[in-house]
Structures are given as structure tokens and as C-alpha cells.
Design a protein around this motif. Structure first.
Motif, PDB file in Angstrom:
ATOM      1  N   UNK A   1       0.793  -1.220   0.000  1.00  0.00           N
ATOM      2  CA  UNK A   1       0.000   0.000   0.000  1.00  0.00           C
ATOM      3  C   UNK A   1       0.828   1.274   0.000  1.00  0.00           C
ATOM      4  N   UNK A   2       2.134   1.152  -0.249  1.00  0.00           N
ATOM      5  CA  UNK A   2       3.029   2.309  -0.266  1.00  0.00           C
ATOM      6  C   UNK A   2       3.779   2.357  -1.602  1.00  0.00           C
ATOM      7  N   UNK A   3       3.620   3.456  -2.320  1.00  0.00           N
ATOM      8  CA  UNK A   3       4.398   3.682  -3.547  1.00  0.00           C
ATOM      9  C   UNK A   3       5.506   4.673  -3.223  1.00  0.00           C
ATOM     10  N   UNK A   4       6.711   4.134  -3.062  1.00  0.00           N
ATOM     11  CA  UNK A   4       7.843   4.969  -2.644  1.00  0.00           C
ATOM     12  C   UNK A   4       8.264   5.925  -3.750  1.00  0.00           C
ATOM     13  N   UNK A   5       8.677   7.128  -3.341  1.00  0.00           N
ATOM     14  CA  UNK A   5       9.170   8.152  -4.258  1.00  0.00           C
ATOM     15  C   UNK A   5      10.698   8.092  -4.271  1.00  0.00           C
TER      16      UNK A   5
END
Length: 348
Positions: A30-34
């Protein structure tokens, strides 16, 4: 012996990785890292503001423990600051008593709140399976003492939800720790806090003293960001696009004071993320005290005021031993089964 120490120093140095880190590695989908980028750094500004900041923290101490029950003293403290002066504070002390019970042929932990007229939290949601994933240890059944951590966390959030109602538009409330739901039934307390905050137009934040997050190369976040050599006091944002409904937040990393050696994980309620720089700028003004430069003094005070000392614990234990009277010797027998570690710890 030197060979042993040389080996240890070599292992430590080899694991301070001099590699090109790309992004924060989250364990949840659930986390889209930048991707890391120097352009994501911004200076924290010194501002003048007429807004207040409220700080919340809690402490607990286990007074009595057996394998099937646990009695804890819990203390929740809040302080409201205006222009770096405390203008209001409050403290609630109460007990939580957790016992093991059989429910449908499985062991559950049932908790009761004692000692406060208007309970901070309700009993509803305090009956958990001893195999609940959010409190158990590894693959083994949870330690009954872990329920106190859950009660303290729920109480901190519930207190924050009440304090929000006394704040004004654009004021800030800061919880010690993350805004992520880590316990079963925690989400309803955070949702109440968020609803109150939106209604009163108060900004909800969380600040973590430590973070277990690592980069995609297994490096520490502190090491990865320090490689950019960004001077002064700064905020690093964005970090990730969070789509996890149990974590309704936006994350930044912050260095609140140019003389500080510490960086902290900062979070803001997702629906208020456009105010993240305003919140960071205001909070940084509370981070100038030399007792812990670069960390909000309001949280230093909240931590100190919520903490329960060993002497206070011993005093409560003495009080209960007298209160139980002749029954105390029998009760001590049930406590002795879990006291072995304390005896060993006391041996010089």
C-alpha cells in the motif's frame, strides 16, 4: 581477543553501506515509494504565528503480573503551547486490569478500565484473542502485558480527539509516534480524531523519535539522506504515496534545528497534507531548548510528565500488598512464577 574486536569493527564498518540508495523500502504494497531526489529537500522557515500546538504522550507501568492477569497504572498527559509557553495541560491516571478467559475454547485477553469517572476509552474493543497478530510475539501467544500498550495507545488518541475540540482553526496537535494503525480496533479511535480535527480545522500530526524504515539497499534513512549534505534545518518530502487505509497519513523526514544531530519521521493526516510545511515550520519553533535541541520541547515535557517512575511503582505495590491483607501471601504465589527475571536482574 583483539581478533574478535577487529572482526566486530570490520562487520560494523562494512554494514555502513556506501551505496546509492534509491527510495524507502516499505514492507506493505500500500506504499508507492518516491525516488530519492535532492529537490525534495526544503528549508524549514522561522515564522511568527498565533496558532497553538498541543502535544500528547502516555506512560504505563505494570504493578502486578501473573501468567493470567496484568494490572497496569497508565498515565496520559497533554500540554498546549502558545508562542513556546505552556498555557494549558492535563493529566489522567487510571488502571487497566487484563485477565485471560476462555472464549469458544480459545484464550482471550479481557481488559477493564478502573479509576476514572468518565473512562477515556470504552471497554468495547478491549477483548482480543491471545493469538491476535497485532499483539502476539512472533509465532507464540501474546504476553498478557502487551494489552497495556494497546490501552495506552487508544487512550492517547482518545485524549487527542478531546483536546482537538478545545483548539482553534489552524492549531496543531502532535501525537508521539506514527499515525499508522498498529493494533486491532485502533482505527476507530484515529477516525474519531480525524473527524474532530476536520470539523474544528485542527491539523493532526505524529512525530516518531525512531524509525525502523530502511532504503531499498538495506541502508538507514538517516544515512541515505545525510549523503545529500543539505545544510541547515530541513524537511524532506514527499517520501511515498500511501494507499493503505490503516495509515491515513503523508510522511516526511525532518531536521528541526541546524545544530541538531537528529532526524525524525514526521506524519500528517492525509487530508491535510497541503499544510505539511506550515505544520513543520510552526513545530520547529518549539525545538530550540538545549535539553534536546531539535526535538519539540512540548513532547519532552509530555514524555517526562507521563512517565511512571520505579519508586512510584514500588509505592503502589506496597499499597496493594497492605490492601490485600492476609490474602497477599496467596497472591504472591501466583506472581512468583513470573518474577524470576526480576530476581536475576537484581543480582549484582
Amino acid at each position: 581477543m583483539d581478533d574478535i574486536y577487529n572482526k566486530i569493527t570490520e562487520l560494523v564498518k562494512n554494514n555502513i553501506l556506501d551505496v546509492d540508495d534509491n527510495f524507502v523500502k516499505f514492507s506493505d504494497s500500500g506504499y508507492d515509494a518516491v525516488k530519492f531526489d535532492k529537490n525534495n529537500f526544503s528549508n524549514i522557515e522561522n515564522i511568527k504565528s498565533d496558532n497553538k500546538i498541543a502535544f500528547i504522550d502516555g506512560g504505563s507501568s505494570e504493578i502486578l503480573k501473573s501468567s493470567n492477569f496484568s494490572l497496569n497504572l497508565i498515565r496520559i498527559y497533554y500540554a498546549v503551547y502558545f508562542k513556546n509557553k505552556r498555557i494549558k495541560s492535563g493529566k489522567n491516571d487510571f488502571y487497566s486490569f487484563t485477565c485471560a478467559k476462555n472464549v469458544n475454547n480459545e484464550i482471550y485477553f479481557d481488559t477493564e478500565i478502573i479509576g476514572i469517572k468518565n473512562n477515556i476509552i470504552s471497554k468495547e474493543g478491549l477483548l482480543l484473542s491471545s493469538l491476535d497478530e497485532t499483539i502476539k510475539q512472533g509465532i507464540t501467544r501474546a504476553n498478557i502485558s502487551n494489552m497495556a500498550n494497546l490501552v495506552r495507545r487508544f487512550s492517547e488518541i482518545k485524549t487527542a480527539a478531546k483536546v482537538v475540540e478545545s483548539l482553534d482553526e489552524n492549531d496543531i496537535i502532535v501525537l508521539d509516534g506514527s499515525l499508522q494503525c498498529t493494533f486491532t480496533n485502533e482505527k476507530k479511535y484515529l477516525e474519531e480524531l480525524y473527524e474532530n480535527a476536520l470539523r474544528n480545522k485542527v491539523i493532526v500530526c505524529g512525530l516518531s523519535k525512531t524509525t525502523a524504515l530502511m532504503t531499498d539497499k538495506g541502508n538507514s534513512i538517516t544515512s541515505a539522506l545525510n549523503k545529500f549534505n543539505f545544510d541547515g534545518k530541513w524537511a524532506y518530502h514527499p517520501v511515498a504515496d500511501i494507499k493503505n487505509e490503516n495509515h491515513q497519513a503523508d510522511i516526511a523526514f525532518v531536521k528541526f534545528h541546524e545544530k541538531s544531530k537528529y532526524m525524525f519521521r514526521f506524519e500528517i493526516f492525509r487530508k491535510q497534507k497541503e499544510r505539511i510545511k506550515d505544520a513543520i515550520n510552526l513545530i520547529s519553533g518549539n525545538c530550540k531548548d538545549p535539553v534536546f535541541i531539535g526535538y519539540p520541547y512540548g513532547l519532552v515535557e509530555a514524555d517526562r510528565s507521563a512517565r511512571i517512575s520505579n519508586s512510584e511503582k514500588e509505592m503502589m505495590l506496597t499499597f496493594f500488598s497492605i490492601k490485600f491483607g492476609k490474602e497477599w501471601e496467596k497472591i504472591k504465589d501466583s506472581l512468583s512464577s513470573v518474577d524470576a527475571h526480576e530476581i536475576l536482574d537484581s543480582i549484582g
